[in-house]
Write a protein that holds these residues in place. Structure first.
Motif: not given
Ligand code: SER
Length: 872
Positions: A39-43, A67-69, A86-88, A154-156, A194-198, A218-222
């Motif tokens: 569900n995110a690039g950081m997985n 994928f976000r069911a 597609e998340m950059l 806030y993101w997790s 674009w979301n920037h997560v610290f 840093i974890d970002t997603g666009a």
């Molecule tokens: N993990 C965050 C999100 O999915 C940033 O990549 O939005």
């Protein structure tokens, strides 16, 4: 800017800034992530954030399939929701932090993608003054920076793991998209790109902060899709070059245009979006099923089919959608191209089956509709049946009902769904109905090393799970032990059998099951004496059976490895049965496995046995197991210790089963066959060890008998001899047929000549020995045909061969029109032979056990005919 360039521009921007370009991970995340789908690039980087593994590079950039069911039902209804996207992203593992991430973010958006900085808004977590300062320094005025609470900033992943405050970048798309006022006022106009997560916290699944991560990350997603929409100033993602061709397929197949009717638009978008997402899911190995990921896939494919139906599309839509998705995205995601044939087969197969079910379901729906007065409410049971048996989404039933002016009892439906879920849960845990699993006395499994043990009977139940004080010879029992050497069914391996001996009695155990996580239930019968709850006992596993099962389990791993080796990684085991001396396992493959490949697999598997490698079994952390490349087949959770079974230096699987010590112990693997068990799913079965040898002896004996029966001495010549015999038989049969035809024609002529008249009806009644029912029928029909030329006629033939009486009657159409049918004609006769008459008006049958009555039965026919004619 084309979608492909949006993607490439981002990745090269960060590559130039020292980021390692890492490929997207699969949509199927590793089991330990606790996620159903990526569900995110950081997985794929979670272990680095948590400090569980050192990051191999300090910075990374990716484009990740996500994928976000949860958004399935929103697709088509909004401009921004998608299931697969597609998340950059750019990632720092304890390297740079907030200031650099924000600065690069703004630089890329404004100077590379070329969006005017006056159109940029940002949001920050409510207490993050530092981030506000950074944005202001970069030139964003305070009025365009908003503070937002935990829900937004806030993101997790919402599973226990890393989390952190975030900061989003929004682009103002202009007044035509909504009111002034920034993202708080309208997120369609002020679109988050674009979301920037610290990443700095360790959180639980509810985002309670448990502590700090070892480093600041840093974890970002666009999303590529949103960037492409905004950069090209389009209304929605569906108009971008990445999606428009898919929408056009839905348009051309339905003959409807997007933008004319809102309801039609929803269907067009669902077809396009789901067509793309399901292609990605299948390419990553998800198969349609009734649970988890497989169910998400199935639900989406069904939505495609029902929306296609709603638009009046007749043929299959998935093949074109799969092909177009591969053409659009295959360069960026080579796995789509590699698996195209497989994806096509799975998608088209599921579509075809569901379309057929839908047609059947429509009939049920029609009946339910007929039973409901206009304006009334369809019973919840009907809606549930349509869902459960025919896969109708409740929404579809509701819409169809609404079109016909009815409503559906959705509350009742929800209740039925609830009940079904409860049933499914009980089944999944394999807790028998009637047994209170929580109250089952706990036990410990000691059977990896020992096949016998001193134990206590901590629980004694009857077959219905009622508690027993004692049980005596002949009684069925279920026994719980404090420690047990008996392996409980699991991981495909069957439960152990054996005996439990107390001072006064003996229990034969026929099966062992695990109850919940903690208890072991032995099912069996008291073979002699009496056993009592709480007694000490000696438990002994059936050694030969366990050894035969262990041979099968090790063989399963070897055959699994061999199939993957020969067919490709996709041939991953999807389910298995490991029983004494035999095994079966299922795996995805686009078509049948060719015989040569199956034979090669058998040869390779046996060659591996001959190496007589050690089987090493050890426990380790999930991480370590993954690093070793162990194949995980079941849902282990993060942090668990896992058991790894290593065969030689080639196969490593997470496995809880029992195995032999060296591959040589297996001695022989004989693959029996391979077959289909559904779209894209194959099943292989094999016998191992002495059972394989016995099978070879069975085959050898069969061959011997065949050779002998063929009258050939030499097995080599037997095939040729069989061929010759078959040909000769065919030739003789055809000659015989000609001969018999001549005979029969003579018989028919003779019988016809003996026809009598009852009124104006010609009647033939005769006993014809030596003919079976088919023979009699053919004769009667030929006679009828012959007599028919001269007017109405009836024929009754019969015999009493083998002590059973048989009658066949034929009546001409003209006779039937007068009310005289063949079964009526046979009515009295049938009684005389002790049976009943049936059949069609022009051709009737009767059979009975009383062969002696046959003569009288035939004699009565003329009288019966005249009676019927008078009545008519
Ligand atoms: N993990 C965050 C999100 O999915 C940033 O990549 O939005």
């Amino acid at each position: 800017m084309e979608g492909n360039r949006v993607r490439e521009t981002f990745l090269s921007f960060f590559e130039e800034r020292g980021h390692k370009r890492v490929p997207s991970s699969s949509l199927i995340p590793p089991a330990e992530s606790g996620l159903l789908l990526a569900n995110a690039g950081m997985n794929q980087f979670i272990p680095y954030f948590l400090g569980q593994a050192p990051a191999p590079f300090p910075r990374a950039t990716t484009v990740q399939k996500c994928f976000r069911a949860n958004d399935i039902d929103n697709v088509g209804h909004t401009a921004r929701h998608l299931t697969m996207f597609e998340m950059l992203g750019n990632f720092s593992f304890g390297d740079y932090f907030k200031a650099d991430s924000c600065a690069w973010g703004l630089e890329l958006i404004t100077q590379v993608y070329g969006i005017d900085i006056d159109r940029i808004w940002t949001s920050v977590y409510e207490t993050d003054d530092e981030a506000i300062g950074i944005w202001q320094d970069l030139g964003i005025p305070a009025g365009r920076i908003v503070r937002r609470g935990k829900a937004d900033n806030y993101w997790s992943t919402h599973t226990a793991g890393p989390g952190g405050p975030s900061s989003e970048i929004f682009v103002d798309r202009g007044p035509e998209y909504g009111p002034e006022g920034g993202p708080e006022a309208d997120e369609d106009r002020f679109m988050e790109v674009w979301n920037h997560v610290f990443m700095q916290d360790l959180v639980d699944a509810d985002e309670n902060v448990l502590g700090e991560l070892p480093a600041k990350n840093i974890d970002t997603g666009a999303s590529v899709e949103r960037l492409a929409t905004v950069l090209n100033d389009l209304d929605s993602f569906f108009e971008t070059d990445l999606m428009r061709p898919l929408l056009e397929i839905a348009e051309s197949m339905s003959g409807r245009k997007h933008g004319a009717d809102e309801r039609v638009d929803v269907s067009l978008k669902v077809i396009a979006e789901h067509g793309r997402s399901t292609t990605f899911l299948i390419a990553d190995g998800v198969q349609p099923s009734n649970e988890g990921r497989g169910y998400i896939l199935r639900r989406m494919l069904r939505r495609v089919v029902s929306h296609a139906k709603r638009l009046g599309i007749e043929g299959a839509v998935m093949p074109a959608l799969v092909e177009t998705t591969v053409a659009l995205m295959g360069d960026a995601y080579p796995e789509l191209r590699e698996n195209q044939a497989f994806v096509l087969q799975v998608a088209a197969g599921e579509e075809e089956r569901f379309a057929a079910t839908l047609r059947q379901g429509m009939q049920i729906f029609g009946r339910a509709l007929d039973a409901t007065p206009a304006g009334g409410t369809l019973a919840s049971g009907d809606a549930f049946k349509l869902f459960d048996t025919f896969g109708f989404p409740a929404q579809l039933t509701e819409e169809l009902a609404a079109e016909a002016g009815r409503t559906v009892d959705m509350d009742g439906f929800a209740e039925l769904m609830q009940e079904q879920r409860a049933r499914a849960r009980a089944n999944a845990k394999k807790v028998p109905i009637g047994l209170d699993a929580a109250a089952a006395p706990p036990g410990e499994f000691v059977g990896y090393d020992r096949l016998e043990s001193e134990v206590s009977l901590v629980g004694l139940l009857d077959p219905d799970y009622g508690e027993l004080e004692a049980a005596e010879e002949g009684e069925q029992v279920r026994v719980f032990l404090d420690v047990t050497p008996f392996y409980a069914e699991g991981g495909g391996q069957v439960g152990d059998q054996g005996v439990i001996r107390t001072s006064g009695g003996l229990i034969t155990v026929t099966d062992t099951q695990r109850i919940g996580d903690h208890a072991f239930m032995h099912t069996g019968v008291v073979a002699s004496g009496e056993v009592r709850q709480g007694e000490r006992a000696h438990a002994q596993v059936d050694i030969a059976r366990r050894e035969a099962t262990a041979r099968a389990h090790t063989s399963t791993h070897i055959v699994h490895w061999t199939m993957k080796h020969l067919l490709g990684e996709h041939a991953r085991q999807a389910g298995s049965l490991v029983a004494p001396g035999r095994l079966r396992f299922d795996f995805p493959n686009p078509g049948a496995v060719p015989t040569e490949v199956l034979q090669e697999a058998e040869i390779q598997a046996n060659a591996l046995l001959a190496r007589d490698d050690d089987i090493k079994i050890f426990e380790t952390s999930m991480d370590e197991a993954k690093a070793l490349g162990a194949v995980a087949l079941f849902g282990e959770k993060y942090g668990d210790t896992v058991r790894v079974v290593e065969v030689g230096d080639y196969s490593r699987e997470l496995c809880g089963g029992t195995h032999v010590a060296r591959t040589g112990n297996v001695a022989l693997i004989r693959i029996l066959h391979e077959g289909s068990i559904g779209a894209g799913m194959r099943r292989v079965e094999a016998l191992v060890g002495p059972d394989a040898l016995r099978q070879i002896n069975v085959e050898r004996a069969l061959l011997h008998d065949l050779v002998e029966a063929l009258g050939s001495k030499d097995p080599q010549a037997a095939t040729e001899r069989a061929r010759q015999l078959v040909e000769r038989t065919k030739r003789l049969e055809s000659e015989l047929g000609k001969l018999r035809k001549g005979d029969r024609d003579a018989v028919i002529g003779e019988l016809a000549a003996r026809a009598t008249k009852v009124g104006d009806v010609a009647l033939v009644v005769s006993e014809i020995p030596g003919e079976d029912a088919d023979g009699l029928r053919e004769l009667a029909q030929s006679l009828r045909q012959l007599l028919e030329k001269d007017g109405s006629a009836a024929v009754v033939l019969g015999n009493g061969d083998g002590g059973k009486a048989l009658l066949v009657a034929a009546a001409t159409k003209s006779l039937v029109d007068r009310g005289v049918t063949a079964p009526l004609l046979l009515e009295g006769a049938a009684k005389r032979i002790g049976g009943g008459a049936g059949g069609k008006p022009i051709l009737g049958f009767a059979g009975g056990k009383n062969a002696e009555g046959l003569a009288a039965a035939l004699e009565g026919i003329p009288g019966r005919l005249s009676e019927l004619l008078e009545g008519a």
